[in-house]
Scaffold this motif. Structure first.
Motif, PDB file in Angstrom:
ATOM      1  N   THR A  36      15.820  -1.337   0.139  1.00  0.00           N
ATOM      2  CA  THR A  36      17.022  -1.280   0.970  1.00  0.00           C
ATOM      3  C   THR A  36      16.691  -0.988   2.428  1.00  0.00           C
ATOM      4  O   THR A  36      17.448  -1.347   3.326  1.00  0.00           O
ATOM      5  CB  THR A  36      17.988  -0.213   0.449  1.00  0.00           C
ATOM      6  OG1 THR A  36      17.386   1.084   0.577  1.00  0.00           O
ATOM      7  CG2 THR A  36      18.354  -0.458  -1.008  1.00  0.00           C
ATOM      8  N   LYS A  37      15.557  -0.355   2.665  1.00  0.00           N
ATOM      9  CA  LYS A  37      15.143  -0.023   4.032  1.00  0.00           C
ATOM     10  C   LYS A  37      13.977  -0.875   4.504  1.00  0.00           C
ATOM     11  O   LYS A  37      13.463  -0.663   5.607  1.00  0.00           O
ATOM     12  CB  LYS A  37      14.776   1.456   4.123  1.00  0.00           C
ATOM     13  CG  LYS A  37      15.925   2.403   3.822  1.00  0.00           C
ATOM     14  CD  LYS A  37      15.501   3.852   3.954  1.00  0.00           C
ATOM     15  CE  LYS A  37      16.673   4.789   3.674  1.00  0.00           C
ATOM     16  NZ  LYS A  37      16.278   6.219   3.790  1.00  0.00           N
ATOM     17  N   ASN A  38      13.535  -1.811   3.660  1.00  0.00           N
ATOM     18  CA  ASN A  38      12.393  -2.662   4.018  1.00  0.00           C
ATOM     19  C   ASN A  38      11.210  -1.813   4.484  1.00  0.00           C
ATOM     20  O   ASN A  38      10.595  -2.088   5.529  1.00  0.00           O
ATOM     21  CB  ASN A  38      12.784  -3.664   5.106  1.00  0.00           C
ATOM     22  CG  ASN A  38      13.473  -4.881   4.547  1.00  0.00           C
ATOM     23  OD1 ASN A  38      14.000  -4.841   3.439  1.00  0.00           O
ATOM     24  ND2 ASN A  38      13.477  -5.960   5.303  1.00  0.00           N
ATOM     25  N   THR A  39      10.902  -0.808   3.714  1.00  0.00           N
ATOM     26  CA  THR A  39       9.841   0.118   4.099  1.00  0.00           C
ATOM     27  C   THR A  39       8.913   0.359   2.916  1.00  0.00           C
ATOM     28  O   THR A  39       9.359   0.481   1.780  1.00  0.00           O
ATOM     29  CB  THR A  39      10.424   1.452   4.593  1.00  0.00           C
ATOM     30  OG1 THR A  39      11.312   1.198   5.684  1.00  0.00           O
ATOM     31  CG2 THR A  39       9.320   2.390   5.076  1.00  0.00           C
ATOM     32  N   VAL A  40       7.635   0.426   3.218  1.00  0.00           N
ATOM     33  CA  VAL A  40       6.597   0.702   2.227  1.00  0.00           C
ATOM     34  C   VAL A  40       5.980   2.057   2.559  1.00  0.00           C
ATOM     35  O   VAL A  40       5.824   2.389   3.743  1.00  0.00           O
ATOM     36  CB  VAL A  40       5.518  -0.397   2.262  1.00  0.00           C
ATOM     37  CG1 VAL A  40       4.443  -0.129   1.227  1.00  0.00           C
ATOM     38  CG2 VAL A  40       6.138  -1.773   2.054  1.00  0.00           C
ATOM     39  N   PHE A  41       5.630   2.807   1.545  1.00  0.00           N
ATOM     40  CA  PHE A  41       5.091   4.155   1.743  1.00  0.00           C
ATOM     41  C   PHE A  41       3.732   4.301   1.067  1.00  0.00           C
ATOM     42  O   PHE A  41       3.432   3.616   0.092  1.00  0.00           O
ATOM     43  CB  PHE A  41       6.046   5.199   1.165  1.00  0.00           C
ATOM     44  CG  PHE A  41       7.442   5.118   1.713  1.00  0.00           C
ATOM     45  CD1 PHE A  41       8.444   4.486   0.988  1.00  0.00           C
ATOM     46  CD2 PHE A  41       7.749   5.668   2.941  1.00  0.00           C
ATOM     47  CE1 PHE A  41       9.734   4.401   1.477  1.00  0.00           C
ATOM     48  CE2 PHE A  41       9.039   5.586   3.447  1.00  0.00           C
ATOM     49  CZ  PHE A  41      10.037   4.950   2.718  1.00  0.00           C
TER      50      PHE A  41
END
Length: 126
Positions: free
Chosen positions: A74-79
């Motif tokens: 949903t945030k287009n983020t990878v961690f």
């Protein structure tokens, strides 16, 4: 698409860091995502990968049990959560994304990924 990696820094041995990678304008669905690192004088190496949307993460033995890759579609983020860091983890860390799935033999081939972040420095002091 220019990925934006951030969250690196200086940490003591045994400490933790959480890296983030923003992927603007690109859905993470049906993508392979990965984190690589490169230490001075060494080749770039993969440290975590999700080879397709519904796959379990893959990590090399050197970081298994300490590093965790995850993503927020949903945030287009990878961690990348990194725990129990050691000086051997000191490197520039890069996030990478590939359109479509990856076969297992391609997971750690940097050329298999189309989009890269600029890198974020992680330094672990002894």
């Amino acid at each position: 698409v220019q990925l934006q990696a951030y969250g690196g820094g200086l940490v003591q041995t045994g400490g933790s860091l959480r890296l983030s990678c923003a992927v603007p304008g690109l859905s993470l669905d049906n993508k392979a995502i990965a984190w690589f690192r490169q230490a001075p004088g060494k080749e770039r190496e993969g440290v975590s990968c999700i080879k397709n949307s519904d796959a379990n993460p893959v990590l090399p033995e050197s970081v298994k049990g300490r590093f965790t890759i995850s993503k927020d579609n949903t945030k287009n983020t990878v961690f990348l959560q990194m725990n129990r860091l050691t000086p051997e983890d000191t490197a520039v860390y890069y996030c990478a994304v590939r359109n479509g799935r990856l076969i297992t033999s391609e997971l750690w081939r940097a050329g298999a990924y189309e989009y890269w972040g600029q890198g974020t420095q992680v330094t672990v002091s002894s």
